[in-house]
Design an enzyme around this catalytic site. Structure first.
Site, PDB file in Angstrom:
ATOM      1  N   ARG A  69      -9.347  11.558  -5.829  1.00 55.14           N
ATOM      2  CA  ARG A  69      -9.726  11.157  -7.185  1.00 55.14           C
ATOM      3  C   ARG A  69     -10.540   9.870  -7.145  1.00 55.14           C
ATOM      4  O   ARG A  69     -10.271   8.984  -6.341  1.00 55.14           O
ATOM      5  CB  ARG A  69      -8.485  10.938  -8.064  1.00 55.14           C
ATOM      6  CG  ARG A  69      -7.866  12.217  -8.597  1.00 55.14           C
ATOM      7  CD  ARG A  69      -6.665  11.949  -9.479  1.00 55.14           C
ATOM      8  NE  ARG A  69      -5.573  11.382  -8.715  1.00 55.14           N
ATOM      9  CZ  ARG A  69      -5.266  10.103  -8.652  1.00 55.14           C
ATOM     10  NH1 ARG A  69      -5.943   9.214  -9.371  1.00 55.14           N
ATOM     11  NH2 ARG A  69      -4.272   9.685  -7.901  1.00 55.14           N
ATOM     12  N   TYR A 198     -13.406  17.988  -6.390  1.00 60.16           N
ATOM     13  CA  TYR A 198     -12.076  17.663  -5.859  1.00 60.16           C
ATOM     14  C   TYR A 198     -10.972  17.847  -6.921  1.00 60.16           C
ATOM     15  O   TYR A 198     -11.093  17.355  -8.047  1.00 60.16           O
ATOM     16  CB  TYR A 198     -12.014  16.233  -5.305  1.00 60.16           C
ATOM     17  CG  TYR A 198     -10.579  15.850  -5.046  1.00 60.16           C
ATOM     18  CD1 TYR A 198      -9.909  16.382  -3.943  1.00 60.16           C
ATOM     19  CD2 TYR A 198      -9.861  15.076  -5.943  1.00 60.16           C
ATOM     20  CE1 TYR A 198      -8.561  16.124  -3.748  1.00 60.16           C
ATOM     21  CE2 TYR A 198      -8.508  14.810  -5.761  1.00 60.16           C
ATOM     22  CZ  TYR A 198      -7.863  15.341  -4.656  1.00 60.16           C
ATOM     23  OH  TYR A 198      -6.519  15.111  -4.477  1.00 60.16           O
ATOM     24  N   LYS A 207      -4.236  16.345 -14.155  1.00 57.14           N
ATOM     25  CA  LYS A 207      -4.163  14.940 -14.536  1.00 57.14           C
ATOM     26  C   LYS A 207      -4.889  14.682 -15.868  1.00 57.14           C
ATOM     27  O   LYS A 207      -4.431  13.910 -16.707  1.00 57.14           O
ATOM     28  CB  LYS A 207      -4.753  14.055 -13.433  1.00 57.14           C
ATOM     29  CG  LYS A 207      -3.945  14.105 -12.123  1.00 57.14           C
ATOM     30  CD  LYS A 207      -2.520  13.867 -12.384  1.00 57.14           C
ATOM     31  CE  LYS A 207      -1.556  13.579 -11.273  1.00 57.14           C
ATOM     32  NZ  LYS A 207      -1.628  13.988  -9.944  1.00 57.14           N
ATOM     33  N   HIS A 227       4.031  11.249 -14.968  1.00 59.57           N
ATOM     34  CA  HIS A 227       3.685  11.634 -13.592  1.00 59.57           C
ATOM     35  C   HIS A 227       4.991  11.733 -12.806  1.00 59.57           C
ATOM     36  O   HIS A 227       5.297  10.872 -11.989  1.00 59.57           O
ATOM     37  CB  HIS A 227       2.754  10.560 -13.008  1.00 59.57           C
ATOM     38  CG  HIS A 227       2.120  10.926 -11.698  1.00 59.57           C
ATOM     39  ND1 HIS A 227       1.617   9.978 -10.832  1.00 59.57           N
ATOM     40  CD2 HIS A 227       1.875  12.118 -11.114  1.00 59.57           C
ATOM     41  CE1 HIS A 227       1.097  10.588  -9.772  1.00 59.57           C
ATOM     42  NE2 HIS A 227       1.251  11.872  -9.912  1.00 59.57           N
ATOM     43  N   SER A 249       0.873   8.589  -6.556  1.00 57.82           N
ATOM     44  CA  SER A 249       0.297   9.672  -5.759  1.00 57.82           C
ATOM     45  C   SER A 249       0.608   9.472  -4.283  1.00 57.82           C
ATOM     46  O   SER A 249       0.522   8.355  -3.765  1.00 57.82           O
ATOM     47  CB  SER A 249      -1.207   9.710  -5.961  1.00 57.82           C
ATOM     48  OG  SER A 249      -1.477   9.865  -7.337  1.00 57.82           O
ATOM     49  N   CYS A 251       3.422   9.557  -2.716  1.00 58.93           N
ATOM     50  CA  CYS A 251       4.603   8.746  -2.425  1.00 58.93           C
ATOM     51  C   CYS A 251       5.886   9.561  -2.451  1.00 58.93           C
ATOM     52  O   CYS A 251       6.981   9.000  -2.570  1.00 58.93           O
ATOM     53  CB  CYS A 251       4.687   7.567  -3.385  1.00 58.93           C
ATOM     54  SG  CYS A 251       3.391   6.360  -3.082  1.00 58.93           S
ATOM     55  N   ASP A 278       5.058  17.242 -10.037  1.00 57.37           N
ATOM     56  CA  ASP A 278       4.015  16.241 -10.329  1.00 57.37           C
ATOM     57  C   ASP A 278       3.997  15.778 -11.780  1.00 57.37           C
ATOM     58  O   ASP A 278       3.677  14.629 -12.037  1.00 57.37           O
ATOM     59  CB  ASP A 278       2.643  16.816  -9.958  1.00 57.37           C
ATOM     60  CG  ASP A 278       1.579  15.744  -9.767  1.00 57.37           C
ATOM     61  OD1 ASP A 278       1.845  14.781  -9.023  1.00 57.37           O
ATOM     62  OD2 ASP A 278       0.493  15.856 -10.364  1.00 57.37           O
ATOM     63  N   ARG A 376      -5.034  19.102   1.068  1.00 56.57           N
ATOM     64  CA  ARG A 376      -3.998  19.648   0.168  1.00 56.57           C
ATOM     65  C   ARG A 376      -3.909  21.162   0.256  1.00 56.57           C
ATOM     66  O   ARG A 376      -4.797  21.824   0.786  1.00 56.57           O
ATOM     67  CB  ARG A 376      -4.324  19.241  -1.270  1.00 56.57           C
ATOM     68  CG  ARG A 376      -4.307  17.719  -1.440  1.00 56.57           C
ATOM     69  CD  ARG A 376      -3.865  17.294  -2.807  1.00 56.57           C
ATOM     70  NE  ARG A 376      -3.688  15.848  -2.853  1.00 56.57           N
ATOM     71  CZ  ARG A 376      -2.642  15.247  -3.414  1.00 56.57           C
ATOM     72  NH1 ARG A 376      -1.679  15.951  -3.962  1.00 56.57           N
ATOM     73  NH2 ARG A 376      -2.547  13.935  -3.429  1.00 56.57           N
TER      74      ARG A 376
HETATM   75  P1  GTP Z   1       0.811  13.537  -5.197  1.00 60.74           P
HETATM   76  O1  GTP Z   1       0.673  15.012  -5.069  1.00 60.74           O
HETATM   77  O2  GTP Z   1      -0.401  12.802  -4.721  1.00 60.74           O
HETATM   78  O3  GTP Z   1       1.199  13.092  -6.560  1.00 60.74           O
HETATM   79  O4  GTP Z   1       1.915  13.077  -4.103  1.00 60.74           O
HETATM   80  P2  GTP Z   1       3.514  13.189  -4.050  1.00 60.74           P
HETATM   81  O5  GTP Z   1       4.116  12.029  -4.770  1.00 60.74           O
HETATM   82  O6  GTP Z   1       3.945  14.542  -4.449  1.00 60.74           O
HETATM   83  O7  GTP Z   1       3.813  12.944  -2.481  1.00 60.74           O
HETATM   84  P3  GTP Z   1       4.274  13.969  -1.351  1.00 60.74           P
HETATM   85  O8  GTP Z   1       5.672  14.471  -1.552  1.00 60.74           O
HETATM   86  O9  GTP Z   1       3.232  14.984  -1.163  1.00 60.74           O
HETATM   87  O10 GTP Z   1       4.309  13.009  -0.073  1.00 60.74           O
HETATM   88  C1  GTP Z   1       3.166  12.274   0.334  1.00 60.74           C
HETATM   89  C2  GTP Z   1       3.305  11.819   1.761  1.00 60.74           C
HETATM   90  O11 GTP Z   1       4.466  11.022   1.904  1.00 60.74           O
HETATM   91  C3  GTP Z   1       3.443  12.971   2.739  1.00 60.74           C
HETATM   92  O12 GTP Z   1       2.697  12.681   3.894  1.00 60.74           O
HETATM   93  C4  GTP Z   1       4.916  13.010   3.042  1.00 60.74           C
HETATM   94  O13 GTP Z   1       5.172  13.525   4.311  1.00 60.74           O
HETATM   95  C5  GTP Z   1       5.326  11.543   2.908  1.00 60.74           C
HETATM   96  N1  GTP Z   1       6.726  11.404   2.432  1.00 60.74           N
HETATM   97  C6  GTP Z   1       7.319  12.089   1.415  1.00 60.74           C
HETATM   98  N2  GTP Z   1       8.616  11.739   1.269  1.00 60.74           N
HETATM   99  C7  GTP Z   1       8.857  10.800   2.211  1.00 60.74           C
HETATM  100  C8  GTP Z   1      10.039  10.038   2.569  1.00 60.74           C
HETATM  101  O14 GTP Z   1      11.110  10.155   1.986  1.00 60.74           O
HETATM  102  N3  GTP Z   1       9.879   9.148   3.596  1.00 60.74           N
HETATM  103  C9  GTP Z   1       8.698   8.992   4.255  1.00 60.74           C
HETATM  104  N4  GTP Z   1       8.645   8.102   5.251  1.00 60.74           N
HETATM  105  N5  GTP Z   1       7.586   9.699   3.942  1.00 60.74           N
HETATM  106  C10 GTP Z   1       7.657  10.577   2.944  1.00 60.74           C
HETATM  107  C1  SPV Z   2      -2.302  12.834  -7.370  1.00 61.74           C
HETATM  108  O1  SPV Z   2      -3.252  12.232  -6.827  1.00 61.74           O
HETATM  109  O2  SPV Z   2      -1.390  12.244  -7.994  1.00 61.74           O
HETATM  110  C2  SPV Z   2      -2.197  14.298  -7.233  1.00 61.74           C
HETATM  111  C3  SPV Z   2      -3.346  15.007  -6.697  1.00 61.74           C
HETATM  112  O3  SPV Z   2      -1.212  14.893  -7.625  1.00 61.74           O
HETATM  113  S1  SPV Z   2      -4.603  15.155  -7.864  1.00 61.74           S
HETATM  114  O4  SPV Z   2      -4.466  16.444  -8.536  1.00 61.74           O
HETATM  115  O5  SPV Z   2      -5.861  15.103  -7.140  1.00 61.74           O
HETATM  116  O6  SPV Z   2      -4.530  14.100  -8.836  1.00 61.74           O
HETATM  117 MN    MN Z   3       0.315  13.426  -8.445  1.00 59.85          MN
END
Ligand code: GTP
Ligand code: SPV
Ligand code: MN
Length: 590
Positions: A69, A198, A207, A227, A249, A251, A278, A376
């Site tokens: 983004r 993207y 979003k 979010h 994002s 996290c 999400d 992704r």
């Molecule tokens: P968006 O889709 O961008 O909103 O992200 P999200 O908040 O859904 O994050 P996601 O669960 O995809 O995790 C993002 C990254 O953090 C990945 O590389 C995961 O492997 C890593 N991750 C997720 N949970 C943990 C955790 O509890 N500990 C650690 N160290 N890494 C984590």
């Molecule tokens: C984020 O960045 O928080 C996502 C991926 O969930 S996107 O749809 O690109 O915003």
């Molecule tokens: Mn997100």
């Protein structure tokens, strides 16, 4: 065409601007999917993946300059600048339309304009919102098929009710960063996105509608667009407690939402139910409680780091009918990414479309990645083994606890509980996190990201805090609010194992909600007693837990100072309760 007059005339206007060769209405059928895929395979926009190993899966590269983004090109075009607030980029609506029109003009010459009617939330639910996206990208159509309920059923409903809809116009145009704009016109219920291909910039239901327009509507109509992931934690007696959690994002939302209980806790017989990963739309129901629905129908998840250990449910989900974007493409037409399963492939085509071998370095002597850090997959939520059976129920689920969390190497403890709703809103409003690859910009820099909504709040964030405070007064009682940090480090290493083990922290949170366990009162909130987090089966040194729960008063005083500076940027739009909470925190820290 359509009987819906407003829809008809809007499409005509957009076609006059973009000049597509033809207009195709998407009905959402399987036949349509097959036809679009075939066309995209032919043009090279998509690559068909290994039919045996990854049935129904396809591969796509976005442009190298278009992989996350672009927050600096994202605007809220409200009439008054004040209504966008200090955290958003602002353009006057007429100026937004003027600038974007120049880029949209004739952008679809030689292309097809697809019309995608879609519903965020179950079709026909009183809490759902309808949008119509016009796009010149087959990739967008195929993603929207997964991410939202779409097609004929939605158009039929719109025609029958003659209802309103969010006007979503998208064109890839020439995919030039200098001619890219993501514009939101809350007062017109419209979104214009141009120059990008993207995900978050172009899947306009996500979003743009569900959060930026959604939050604006939520304030007007008395609900919250957040979010947040939504998950259910079922105990052996069959009781399910639902939790909503906001992390910025990349996290950990997707991972938490479908965690598998770790070995050491299996004896307790917990089951996790995934409601959303999400976005949460939440409103107060007749019982005075907060109820949440996930308006989406698919996941757009981060690939790197996803493997059978960290997230077995997700690995199962993405075995079929998944769109992979910007990961490594292997010779056998399967895919791989850093932190993925299996041995590192000997070679392949990387996210940039170049031949790749492990260990190669770029001009800065950094390793060249196979997959982009923000690569992704798009996958139907119904593919996830832990998906809740309430996914299509318009009432959603009752929320027992709200969790905020960020990625912070220092300062924030593993978990703490706020003193009450108002203090919890303060905890959310002052969240900070290290920037990740999900947005363009300097990685790792700590920035304030209130409620993980910094890039997604469609109106003045001061008003947004007021809205949160006001809703808290209407609930009987409001959910408890917590903060977590899975990412605290010591000597560069994570102190907490994360992923499935996070259930240990959720268990404490739920016990607090049921008043089953005492908390330790500290200046920032209630912390667990060291022994109240069940560590059975975890071989983690005891001193780690001490470090994870440590509160350094000096660091927190600095944090309070930095919060004060952040609050100053809101001027008189900051609700007085927030200032009051900051003063109280400073006093407790003295
Ligand atoms: P968006 O889709 O961008 O909103 O992200 P999200 O908040 O859904 O994050 P996601 O669960 O995809 O995790 C993002 C990254 O953090 C990945 O590389 C995961 O492997 C890593 N991750 C997720 N949970 C943990 C955790 O509890 N500990 C650690 N160290 N890494 C984590
Ligand atoms: C984020 O960045 O928080 C996502 C991926 O969930 S996107 O749809 O690109 O915003
Ligand atoms: Mn997100």
């Amino acid at each position: 065409m359509t009987k819906h007059k407003k829809l008809q005339s809007w499409i005509r206007e957009c076609a006059e601007l973009c000049k597509p060769d033809k207009i195709v209405w998407c009905d959402g059928s399987e036949e349509e999917k097959a036809r679009l895929e075939k066309e995209a395979f032919k043009s090279g926009e998509l690559i068909q993946l290994n039919k045996k190993k990854l049935p129904g899966c396809v591969y796509h590269h976005t442009s190298v300059n278009d992989v996350a983004r672009t927050e600096h090109l994202t605007y809220i075009c409200a009439k008054n600048k004040r209504d966008a607030g200090p955290t958003n980029n602002w353009l006057a609506p007429h100026e937004g339309y003027r600038r974007a029109s120049e880029i949209f003009k004739n952008s679809m010459r030689g292309r097809t304009m697809y019309v995608i009617p879609f519903s965020m939330g179950p079709v026909g639910s009183p809490f759902s919102k309808i949008g119509v996206e016009l796009t010149d990208s087959i990739y967008v159509v195929l993603n929207m098929r997964i991410m939202a309920r779409m097609g004929k059923v939605v158009l039929d409903l719109l025609e029958k009710t003659r209802g309103d809809f969010t006007k979503c116009l998208h064109s890839k145009a020439d995919l030039d960063v200098n001619r890219r704009l993501i514009l939101h016109f809350p007062e017109d219920n419209a979104i214009w996105s141009v120059g990008s291909g993207y995900g978050g910039n172009v899947l306009l239901g996500k979003k743009c509608l569900s959060l930026r327009i959604g939050s604006y509507l939520g304030e007007k109509e008395g609900w919250l667009a957040e979010h947040m992931l939504i998950m259910g934690v079922e105990d052996p007696s069959g009781r399910v407690d639902y939790i909503a959690a906001a992390f910025p994002s990349a996290c950990g939302k997707t991972n938490l939402a479908m965690l598998l209980p770790p070995e050491g806790l299996k004896r307790k017989g917990y089951r996790i139910w995934t409601v959303g990963d999400d976005i949460a739309w939440m409103r107060i129901d007749t019982d005075g409680k907060l109820w949440a629905v996930n308006p989406e129908y698919g996941l757009f998840g981060v690939a790197p780091g996803t493997n059978s250990k960290t997230n077995p449910n997700l690995i199962k989900a993405i075995e079929k009918n998944t769109i992979y974007t910007n990961v490594l493409l292997k010779k056998d037409k399967t895919v791989w990414w850093e932190g993925g399963d299996g041995v590192v492939p000997k070679d392949g085509t990387n996210w940039q479309g170049n031949p790749w071998r492990p260990g190669e370095l770029d001009e800065n002597r950094e390793p060249i990645l196979g997959a982009h850090p923000n690569s992704r997959f798009t996958v139907p939520i119904l593919n996830v083994p832990s998906v809740t059976n309430r996914i299509d129920h318009h009432h959603g689920v009752p929320i027992a606890a709200i969790i905020f969390g960020g990625r912070r190497a220092h300062l924030a403890p593993l978990v703490y509980e706020s003193f009450n709703w108002q203090h919890g809103v303060f905890v959310g409003a002052t969240m900070a996190s290290e920037r990740t690859a999900a947005q363009v910009g300097k990685q790792g820099e700590v920035r304030r990201d209130p409620m993980a909504m910094l890039p997604f709040c469609g109106y003045n964030m001061g008003d947004y805090f007021k809205h949160w405070l006001a809703l808290g007064k209407k609930m009987t009682p409001p959910p408890k609010i917590f903060n977590v940090n899975w990412f605290r480090k010591d000597n560069g290493d994570f102190l907490w194992p994360g992923f499935g083990e996070n259930l240990r922290v959720l268990e404490w949170i739920i016990s607090r909600c049921k008043n089953e366990v005492e908390g330790v009162k500290t200046p920032i909130g209630y912390l667990p007693h060291e022994n109240d987090i069940d560590m059975t089966g975890l071989r983690s040194p005891r001193e780690h837990m001490r470090k994870l729960l440590a509160i350094n008063h000096k660091d927190w005083r600095e944090e309070a100072e930095s919060i004060g500076e952040f609050f100053n940027s809101f001027g008189k739009d900051l609700p007085k309760e927030m200032k009051h909470e900051l003063n109280a925190l400073e006093k407790r820290l003295r």
